[in-house]
Design a protein around this motif. Structure first.
Motif, short mmCIF file in Angstrom:
data_model
loop_
_atom_site.label_atom_id
_atom_site.label_comp_id
_atom_site.label_asym_id
_atom_site.label_seq_id
_atom_site.Cartn_x
_atom_site.Cartn_y
_atom_site.Cartn_z
N VAL A 85 2.79 -56.69 -54.41
CA VAL A 85 1.61 -55.91 -54.05
C VAL A 85 1.99 -54.43 -54.00
CG1 VAL A 85 -0.22 -55.56 -52.37
CG2 VAL A 85 0.74 -57.85 -52.70
N ASP A 86 1.24 -53.61 -54.71
CA ASP A 86 1.58 -52.20 -54.84
C ASP A 86 1.54 -51.47 -53.50
OD1 ASP A 86 2.09 -49.94 -56.81
OD2 ASP A 86 0.40 -49.15 -55.64
N ARG A 87 2.44 -50.53 -53.34
CA ARG A 87 2.56 -49.77 -52.10
C ARG A 87 1.33 -48.93 -51.79
NH1 ARG A 87 5.20 -44.35 -52.40
NH2 ARG A 87 4.86 -43.66 -54.53
N SER A 88 0.53 -48.61 -52.81
CA SER A 88 -0.66 -47.79 -52.55
C SER A 88 -1.64 -48.51 -51.63
CB SER A 88 -1.34 -47.40 -53.86
OG SER A 88 -1.81 -48.53 -54.55
N PHE A 89 -1.59 -49.83 -51.58
CA PHE A 89 -2.42 -50.61 -50.67
C PHE A 89 -1.70 -50.87 -49.35
CE2 PHE A 89 -3.53 -52.00 -54.99
CZ PHE A 89 -4.80 -51.49 -55.05
N VAL A 90 -0.41 -51.15 -49.44
CA VAL A 90 0.40 -51.52 -48.28
C VAL A 90 0.60 -50.33 -47.34
CG1 VAL A 90 2.69 -52.30 -47.56
CG2 VAL A 90 1.56 -53.37 -49.53
N ARG A 91 0.84 -49.18 -47.89
CA ARG A 91 1.23 -47.99 -47.12
C ARG A 91 0.25 -47.66 -45.98
NH1 ARG A 91 2.31 -43.45 -51.06
NH2 ARG A 91 0.41 -44.40 -51.80
N HIS A 92 -1.04 -47.81 -46.20
CA HIS A 92 -2.03 -47.41 -45.19
C HIS A 92 -2.75 -48.58 -44.54
CE1 HIS A 92 -1.41 -43.31 -46.41
NE2 HIS A 92 -1.69 -43.61 -47.66
N MET A 93 -2.28 -49.80 -44.80
CA MET A 93 -3.04 -50.97 -44.35
C MET A 93 -3.12 -51.11 -42.83
SD MET A 93 -0.51 -54.16 -45.11
CE MET A 93 -1.26 -55.21 -43.89
N ALA A 94 -2.15 -50.57 -42.09
CA ALA A 94 -2.19 -50.70 -40.64
C ALA A 94 -3.36 -49.92 -40.04
CB ALA A 94 -0.88 -50.24 -40.02
N GLY A 95 -3.81 -48.87 -40.73
CA GLY A 95 -4.91 -48.07 -40.22
C GLY A 95 -6.15 -48.07 -41.08
N ASP A 96 -6.13 -48.83 -42.18
CA ASP A 96 -7.27 -48.86 -43.10
C ASP A 96 -7.66 -50.31 -43.34
OD1 ASP A 96 -8.89 -48.96 -45.43
OD2 ASP A 96 -8.00 -47.13 -46.22
N SER A 97 -8.79 -50.72 -42.79
CA SER A 97 -9.19 -52.13 -42.87
C SER A 97 -9.44 -52.58 -44.30
CB SER A 97 -10.41 -52.39 -41.99
OG SER A 97 -11.52 -51.63 -42.44
N GLU A 98 -9.90 -51.69 -45.17
CA GLU A 98 -10.13 -52.08 -46.57
C GLU A 98 -8.81 -52.37 -47.27
OE1 GLU A 98 -12.61 -49.14 -48.42
OE2 GLU A 98 -14.40 -49.85 -47.39
N ASP A 99 -7.80 -51.53 -47.05
CA ASP A 99 -6.48 -51.80 -47.62
C ASP A 99 -5.92 -53.10 -47.06
OD1 ASP A 99 -6.39 -49.65 -49.33
OD2 ASP A 99 -5.07 -48.43 -48.08
N ALA A 100 -6.11 -53.34 -45.76
CA ALA A 100 -5.63 -54.58 -45.15
C ALA A 100 -6.30 -55.79 -45.78
CB ALA A 100 -5.86 -54.55 -43.64
N MET A 101 -7.60 -55.70 -46.05
CA MET A 101 -8.31 -56.82 -46.69
C MET A 101 -7.81 -57.04 -48.12
SD MET A 101 -12.26 -56.70 -45.41
CE MET A 101 -12.49 -54.93 -45.38
N LEU A 102 -7.55 -55.96 -48.84
CA LEU A 102 -7.03 -56.09 -50.20
C LEU A 102 -5.64 -56.73 -50.20
CD1 LEU A 102 -8.23 -52.71 -51.70
CD2 LEU A 102 -9.01 -55.00 -52.36
N VAL A 103 -4.79 -56.31 -49.27
CA VAL A 103 -3.45 -56.89 -49.17
C VAL A 103 -3.55 -58.37 -48.81
CG1 VAL A 103 -1.26 -56.82 -47.91
CG2 VAL A 103 -2.32 -54.69 -48.69
N GLN A 104 -4.39 -58.70 -47.83
CA GLN A 104 -4.57 -60.11 -47.45
C GLN A 104 -5.05 -60.93 -48.64
OE1 GLN A 104 -4.36 -62.03 -44.11
NE2 GLN A 104 -4.02 -63.29 -45.92
N SER A 105 -5.99 -60.39 -49.40
CA SER A 105 -6.51 -61.10 -50.57
C SER A 105 -5.44 -61.31 -51.63
CB SER A 105 -7.69 -60.33 -51.18
OG SER A 105 -8.75 -60.27 -50.25
N ALA A 106 -4.60 -60.30 -51.84
CA ALA A 106 -3.52 -60.43 -52.82
C ALA A 106 -2.50 -61.47 -52.37
CB ALA A 106 -2.84 -59.08 -53.04
N ILE A 107 -2.17 -61.48 -51.07
CA ILE A 107 -1.24 -62.48 -50.54
C ILE A 107 -1.83 -63.88 -50.70
CG2 ILE A 107 -0.16 -63.36 -48.42
CD1 ILE A 107 0.15 -60.39 -47.56
N ASP A 108 -3.10 -64.04 -50.33
CA ASP A 108 -3.75 -65.34 -50.48
C ASP A 108 -3.80 -65.78 -51.94
OD1 ASP A 108 -4.16 -65.40 -47.73
OD2 ASP A 108 -6.26 -64.81 -47.86
#
Length: 118
Positions: free
Chosen positions: A30-53
């Motif tokens: 999963v690219d860092r552009s999504f991971v880097r801000h996921m702790a404070g950005d719910s949309e990035d967190a949802m994208l990361v969760q979706s990629a992991i799933d």
């Protein structure tokens, strides 16, 4: 032959979902552009969760790139990332420095073993 194929920088550029279907892929990074801000950005967190799933549903190992703080590491552990990489864990280093770093980490783990501390 022991060769594993990873789709790097998933979610950006040429890392299309079509590759997951067409290539004998073992790992999704999963690219860092999504991971880097996921702790404070719910949309990035949802994208990361979706990629992991998605990766897990396809039987792939999932690596999160760009872990730069403890909050992100904890969030990725909760989301089920298999592996992580980033400056929070260690910067690029030469082989000798890597060997010393691994030895130090192994020594610290041995010191904690048997103390009831994880």
């Amino acid at each position: 032959m022991g060769i594993h194929i990873a789709v790097d920088d998933f979610g950006t550029g040429y890392s299309s979902m079509a590759y997951l279907k067409l290539l004998p892929v073992n790992e999704l990074k999963v690219d860092r552009s999504f991971v880097r801000h996921m702790a404070g950005d719910s949309e990035d967190a949802m994208l990361v969760q979706s990629a992991i799933d998605l990766g897990h549903n396809l039987g792939l190992s999932v690596v999160a790139e760009g872990v730069e703080d403890g909050a992100t590491l904890v969030a990725l552990q909760r989301l089920g990332a298999d592996d992580v990489q980033g400056y929070y864990l260690g910067r690029p280093m030469a082989e000798d420095a890597l060997r010393a770093w691994v030895a130090a980490k192994a020594g610290a783990a041995s010191a904690v073993a048997g103390t009831g501390v994880d």
